[in-house]
Motif scaffolding. Structure first.
Motif, short mmCIF file in Angstrom:
data_model
loop_
_atom_site.label_atom_id
_atom_site.label_comp_id
_atom_site.label_asym_id
_atom_site.label_seq_id
_atom_site.Cartn_x
_atom_site.Cartn_y
_atom_site.Cartn_z
N ILE A 155 26.63 -16.68 15.25
CA ILE A 155 25.24 -17.03 15.23
C ILE A 155 24.43 -16.61 15.28
O ILE A 155 24.30 -15.47 15.76
CB ILE A 155 24.97 -18.59 15.90
CG1 ILE A 155 24.96 -18.30 17.68
CG2 ILE A 155 26.62 -19.93 15.04
CD1 ILE A 155 24.97 -19.70 17.87
N ASP A 157 19.61 -15.92 16.49
CA ASP A 157 18.26 -16.43 16.39
C ASP A 157 18.37 -18.03 17.58
O ASP A 157 18.34 -19.46 16.68
CB ASP A 157 17.32 -16.76 15.56
CG ASP A 157 17.36 -15.75 14.88
OD1 ASP A 157 17.29 -14.56 15.35
OD2 ASP A 157 17.07 -15.18 14.02
N MET A 158 19.40 -18.09 18.41
CA MET A 158 20.28 -19.05 19.55
C MET A 158 18.53 -19.44 20.44
O MET A 158 18.54 -18.49 21.14
CB MET A 158 21.10 -18.84 20.38
CG MET A 158 21.49 -20.20 20.95
SD MET A 158 22.44 -21.58 20.28
CE MET A 158 22.92 -22.51 21.45
N CYS A 170 19.59 -27.61 21.35
CA CYS A 170 19.23 -26.17 20.71
C CYS A 170 19.38 -25.99 18.86
O CYS A 170 20.24 -26.97 18.70
CB CYS A 170 20.98 -26.41 21.56
SG CYS A 170 20.86 -25.81 23.21
N TRP A 172 19.97 -22.79 15.50
CA TRP A 172 20.46 -21.78 15.78
C TRP A 172 20.52 -21.01 13.85
O TRP A 172 20.48 -22.31 12.78
CB TRP A 172 21.43 -21.47 15.78
CG TRP A 172 23.34 -22.27 15.33
CD1 TRP A 172 23.67 -22.70 14.13
CD2 TRP A 172 23.32 -23.76 15.94
NE1 TRP A 172 24.68 -23.53 13.95
CE2 TRP A 172 25.14 -24.29 15.18
CE3 TRP A 172 22.69 -23.86 16.92
CZ2 TRP A 172 25.08 -25.37 15.00
CZ3 TRP A 172 24.14 -25.48 17.55
CH2 TRP A 172 24.66 -26.12 16.61
#
Length: 328
Positions: A155, A157-158, A170, A172
């Motif tokens: 993944i 851009d968490m 959260c 992503w």
């Protein structure tokens, strides 16, 4: 000099020199023998490294157990307090963490995106070894979790935000170039949970998971919070991603509530607001005020929920106030 009848013995110079030399050599010989005996005694004392040193992954997404057994050679030192010097780190880290412990297990968190290495040795204190500490050789071990899949399938851009110290969210983005059937799943754990849990409320776009809304997290503050986001695809394996943070470090408070402005005179203005509802105490906030008068802007901060501002001109035509709060 007198002879034997006068209780004196006549010695020539050669005999005197021999007598002195003999005494000095004897003294030196005694010192060497004593020193040599000490070296021999210390050289005979040694200890083995701990046995069965290993890194165990209990499934807590990065919280690992480092454990070992007593060395067999300690059977001769049952009355001694034995300690172990443990060093560990993620493999790409420059610095080792060092722990001196009497236990046979130590637990800590690691970044499972990288490998882990550790080493340990036995320490015998001086009171058990004629005055000087004895150290064993190092026992070493490494650990890698199974990192299947290419890096591009992870993944991107968490981003996790703990809104008002109440709601964790959260989000992503999918990995670059992954197959259209790829979907991701989030698991989390912190100390107090019996096992890792999967997200129960995914945020979806076009049927794909792009985020998670967490439930109420009981007793989760000021602890390491572990997350793993893995995925599945029929076309290729997906590389998992691991994250560690503490919730109090990602808190985003709600904006101030009920902003009011009172013009006390042609120049003085009182600006006041209420702090939003929630579990965060008022003493934990600092407020930033941005004030624009015509084409001039300035910013100030305060820990109070009220501020007095003096206008630079009573002929100004445009006044603008922005207030936001930050968790300290």
């Amino acid at each position: 000099m007198r002879g034997k009848s006068g209780n004196f013995k006549i010695l020539n110079l050669g005999e005197m020199a021999f007598t002195r030399l003999d005494s000095r050599c004897l003294y030196t010989l005694l010192i060497c023998m004593a020193f040599g005996s000490t070296l021999s005694s210390n050289a005979e004392i040694n200890v083995n490294a701990p046995q069965d040193f290993e890194i165990v992954d209990p499934g807590y997404l990065g919280y690992l157990y480092l454990q070992w057994q007593r060395p067999l050679s300690l059977d001769n030192f049952k009355e001694c307090t034995v300690e172990y010097e443990l060093k560990y780190r993620n493999i790409d880290s420059e610095n080792w963490k060092t722990v001196i412990t009497k236990n046979l297990c130590y637990k800590d968190g690691f970044d499972l995106n990288k490998g882990v290495e550790a080493k340990i040795r036995t320490l015998l204190p001086g009171q058990c070894t004629n005055g000087s500490e004895v150290q064993s050789s190092w026992a070493e071990v490494t650990y890698w979790t199974s990192l299947q899949g290419n890096l591009g399938t992870k993944i991107q851009d968490m981003d996790c935000i703990y809104y008002n110290w109440q709601d964790l969210l959260c989000s992503w983005k999918s990995g670059m170039g992954v197959h259209f059937d790829t979907n991701y799943n989030l698991f989390y754990w912190y100390e107090g949970l019996h096992h890792a849990l999967q997200c129960a409320d995914y945020i979806k776009v076009n049927g794909k998971n792009i985020g998670c809304r967490f439930p109420y997290l009981e007793s989760s503050d000021y602890k390491d919070f572990y997350i793993c986001v893995n995925g599945s695809s029929e076309s290729e394996p997906i590389r998992p991603s691991y994250f560690i943070f503490q919730l109090q470090n990602i808190v985003k408070p709600l904006p101030p509530d009920y902003l009011s402005l009172i013009v006390k005179s042609s120049e003085d203005i009182s600006l006041k607001w209420n702090m939003p509802r929630g579990p965060i105490p008022a003493k934990c906030f600092i407020y930033e005020i941005k004030f624009t008068e015509d084409d001039t802007t300035w910013v100030t901060t305060t820990v109070e929920n009220e501020i007095y501002i003096a206008r630079t001109s009573n002929e100004s035509k445009r006044l603008c106030f922005l207030v936001r709060q930050k968790y300290l």
